[in-house]
Design a protein around this motif. Structure first.
Motif, short mmCIF file in Angstrom:
data_model
loop_
_atom_site.label_atom_id
_atom_site.label_comp_id
_atom_site.label_asym_id
_atom_site.label_seq_id
_atom_site.Cartn_x
_atom_site.Cartn_y
_atom_site.Cartn_z
N ILE A 72 0.95 -1.08 0.11
CA ILE A 72 -0.09 0.00 -0.13
C ILE A 72 1.03 1.26 -0.03
CG2 ILE A 72 -1.63 1.31 1.36
CD1 ILE A 72 -2.51 -1.33 2.35
N ARG A 73 0.84 2.30 -0.82
CA ARG A 73 1.58 3.47 -1.01
C ARG A 73 0.18 4.56 -0.76
NH1 ARG A 73 2.96 6.19 -5.83
NH2 ARG A 73 2.36 4.41 -7.19
N VAL A 74 0.75 5.53 0.05
CA VAL A 74 -0.22 6.80 0.19
C VAL A 74 0.66 7.91 -0.13
CG1 VAL A 74 -1.78 7.90 1.68
CG2 VAL A 74 -1.09 5.57 2.12
N SER A 75 0.12 8.65 -1.06
CA SER A 75 0.58 9.87 -1.57
C SER A 75 -0.06 11.02 -0.86
CB SER A 75 0.72 10.09 -3.12
OG SER A 75 1.56 9.02 -3.84
N TRP A 76 0.53 11.96 0.06
CA TRP A 76 0.01 12.99 0.74
C TRP A 76 0.04 14.28 -0.02
CZ3 TRP A 76 -3.32 11.14 4.11
CH2 TRP A 76 -2.97 9.68 4.80
N GLU A 77 -1.00 14.85 0.00
CA GLU A 77 -1.11 16.33 -0.36
C GLU A 77 -1.88 17.37 0.39
OE1 GLU A 77 0.49 17.78 -2.74
OE2 GLU A 77 0.82 16.39 -4.66
N ASP A 78 -1.42 18.47 0.58
CA ASP A 78 -2.05 19.74 1.27
C ASP A 78 -2.95 20.43 0.35
OD1 ASP A 78 -2.83 21.47 2.95
OD2 ASP A 78 -0.93 22.28 3.13
N ASP A 79 -4.09 20.37 0.65
CA ASP A 79 -5.22 21.09 0.05
C ASP A 79 -5.46 22.53 0.47
OD1 ASP A 79 -6.80 20.74 2.37
OD2 ASP A 79 -8.52 20.05 1.14
N GLU A 80 -4.68 22.91 1.51
CA GLU A 80 -4.67 24.10 2.22
C GLU A 80 -5.99 24.60 2.45
OE1 GLU A 80 -2.88 26.65 -0.99
OE2 GLU A 80 -1.97 24.87 -1.76
N THR A 81 -6.78 23.68 2.84
CA THR A 81 -8.08 23.91 3.28
C THR A 81 -9.15 24.68 2.12
OG1 THR A 81 -7.50 23.88 5.62
CG2 THR A 81 -9.92 24.51 5.25
N LYS A 82 -8.79 24.55 0.76
CA LYS A 82 -9.23 25.10 -0.20
C LYS A 82 -9.80 23.83 -1.24
CE LYS A 82 -6.45 29.12 0.33
NZ LYS A 82 -5.47 29.86 -0.31
N PRO A 83 -10.92 24.11 -2.14
CA PRO A 83 -11.48 23.02 -3.15
C PRO A 83 -10.57 22.93 -4.23
CG PRO A 83 -13.29 24.29 -2.07
CD PRO A 83 -12.00 24.97 -1.63
N GLN A 84 -9.91 24.37 -4.69
CA GLN A 84 -9.29 24.11 -5.95
C GLN A 84 -8.10 23.27 -5.96
OE1 GLN A 84 -8.62 27.88 -7.92
NE2 GLN A 84 -7.63 27.04 -9.74
N PRO A 85 -7.04 23.58 -4.96
CA PRO A 85 -5.99 22.66 -4.73
C PRO A 85 -6.22 21.39 -4.32
CG PRO A 85 -5.66 24.88 -3.53
CD PRO A 85 -7.20 24.77 -3.89
N ALA A 86 -7.31 21.07 -3.79
CA ALA A 86 -7.95 19.72 -3.45
C ALA A 86 -8.16 18.95 -5.01
CB ALA A 86 -8.98 19.55 -2.79
N VAL A 87 -8.81 19.42 -5.72
CA VAL A 87 -9.07 18.96 -7.15
C VAL A 87 -7.71 18.85 -7.76
CG1 VAL A 87 -10.31 19.03 -9.08
CG2 VAL A 87 -11.39 19.56 -7.13
N GLN A 88 -6.98 19.92 -8.04
CA GLN A 88 -5.73 20.07 -8.85
C GLN A 88 -4.69 18.84 -8.43
OE1 GLN A 88 -4.46 23.66 -8.27
NE2 GLN A 88 -5.45 24.55 -10.11
N LYS A 89 -4.56 18.50 -7.09
CA LYS A 89 -3.55 17.72 -6.59
C LYS A 89 -4.17 16.37 -6.80
CE LYS A 89 -1.33 21.04 -3.67
NZ LYS A 89 -0.91 21.63 -2.25
N ALA A 90 -5.28 15.97 -6.66
CA ALA A 90 -6.11 14.52 -6.63
C ALA A 90 -5.96 14.33 -8.19
CB ALA A 90 -7.40 14.78 -6.06
N THR A 91 -6.36 15.21 -9.05
CA THR A 91 -6.25 14.88 -10.23
C THR A 91 -4.77 14.46 -10.86
OG1 THR A 91 -7.83 16.57 -10.86
CG2 THR A 91 -6.74 15.82 -12.64
N ARG A 92 -3.86 15.02 -10.26
CA ARG A 92 -2.44 14.70 -10.53
C ARG A 92 -2.30 13.42 -10.09
NH1 ARG A 92 0.05 18.61 -8.63
NH2 ARG A 92 0.92 17.84 -6.80
#
Length: 395
Positions: A72-92
């Motif tokens: 199992i590999r987990v890639s962690w990203e910070d969405d900065e408590t904002k929707p736009q970074p959440a979608v951008q980073k998840a998409t990548r």
């Protein structure tokens, strides 16, 4: 800084997350089980992300770091408590082969990820965001929530106000759609119970100065203060209300206002504050005792609500994936929609097929001065509400 701290390696896998989910053959198995972890490590809810990550990492370690025979590999990203970074980073991360998403913290980010999950047909596991719209009847096929809804927590707040004998309430609400909806529900339910609302103020996420709001509360004839904010904003509010002694004259309470992590950040002003509690380390069952022991051994701290819910949810999900014996994501979704977690940290949880929301008990407590080995400020659970009183019938 946060991105460097929390982003893990995202080496490629053998199959794209955009490949058809059904009919996967053994030869098409990926090199690992890749989870896109989208959490808040900064912003208004930044205090929450660290604990959630720790809960997930312990859950993965507890099963030897594998599912379906793959690491199992987990890639962690910070969405900065904002929707736009959440979608951008998840998409990548999805483009890099992630087979599921975990997150987010803020409901706005989670709802944005939900749209991505439906579009890409990728499962999304939610263990903290509480907006009732996340799990709605005949809603998202690919989204599941294993933690509380805001609606059930608001109902606990109203029940508390009734039992406590509070007659007049002044509220402060985060200026955020989910919490605005929560306040509207609180007002409607409070009026049914004969409780008067004498005021409410909306505060922006990340608010640094509650002095004007606190002053209005102090001058009001309210006997109860409903605080529908959480994370760093809850810490700021309670510190500032404590500075003027509001906690000595009025009862402060809220749906996700306090736990040990938040109380430690508030300090002595947290004592006497009431809050809904999504998970607590004192729940007396074998699964929770084992988890608390392992968590303390690994992190040298007591698990917070956010850590406990993250551990519980991802453990449930990975067990169901394992039970399917398949890399077909549609089979994972079908199985989870019909699953029951008998050994949840909080007791039995049942996934509702109609809305993909886990039916569960509701915990309520008060911050007290803890005695060693408990944290100096700890939650004492005072009430446990049955699921039948907190959820509408699943149609």
């Amino acid at each position: 800084m946060h991105r460097r701290m929390f982003l893990m390696s995202s080496a490629g896998v053998a199959v794209s997350a955009l490949a058809p989910a059904s009919g996967v053959q053994a030869a098409d198995e990926p090199a690992d089980f890749h989870i896109a972890g989208i959490l808040a490590f900064s912003g208004a809810y930044g205090i929450i992300g660290k604990d959630m990550r720790q809960g997930v990492e312990l859950a993965v370690a507890d099963r030897g770091g594998k599912v379906l025979g793959k690491p199992i590999r987990v890639s962690w990203e910070d969405d900065e408590t904002k929707p736009q970074p959440a979608v951008q980073k998840a998409t990548r991360l999805l483009a890099g082969g992630a087979q599921m998403m975990f997150g987010a913290v803020g409901s706005a980010s989670t709802l944005a990820l939900q749209g991505l999950a439906d579009q890409r047909k990728i499962p999304l596991l939610v263990t903290i965001s509480a907006d009732d719209k996340i799990t709605r009847t005949n809603g998202s096929r690919y989204t599941f929530r294993t933690s509380n809804t805001l609606g059930m927590e608001i109902r606990m707040c109203v029940e508390f106000a009734k039992v406590k004998g509070l007659k007049k309430i002044y509220g402060v609400t985060a200026d955020y759609q989910a919490t605005r909806d929560g306040w509207d529900l609180f007002v409607a339910e409070a009026k049914k119970a004969g409780i008067e609302i004498v005021g409410n103020d909306y505060a922006p996420l990340g608010n640094r100065d509650y002095s004007v709001i606190v002053d209005k509360m102090a001058r009001s004839d309210a006997d109860g203060i409903a605080v529908i904010v959480t994370g760093n904003d809850a810490v700021t509010f309670l510190k500032q209300s404590g500075q003027v002694g509001l906690n000595k004259t009025k009862t402060q309470f809220g749906p996700v206002l306090q736990d040990e992590t938040l109380a430690a950040a508030v300090g002595p002003a947290a004592v006497g504050v009431y809050s809904g509690v999504r998970y607590h380390f004192t729940v007396d069952n074998p699964a929770n005792k084992k988890f608390v022991e392992a968590y303390r051994a690994k992190y040298n701290e007591w698990p917070s609500s956010f850590a406990g819910e993250a551990y519980d949810g991802i453990s449930w999900w990975l067990d169901v994936v394992e039970s399917t014996g398949s890399w077909d994501r549609e089979k994972w979704v079908d199985a989870f929609a019909k699953s029951t977690r008998e050994n949840s940290l909080e007791g039995k949880k049942v996934m509702r097929g109609c809305d993909h929301q886990a039916a569960q008990v509701g915990l309520w407590g008060i911050v007290i001065e803890g005695q060693a080995p408990l944290p100096p400020l700890t939650m004492k659970i005072t009430d446990v509400f049955d699921a039948s009183k907190l959820f509408d019938v699943c149609s």
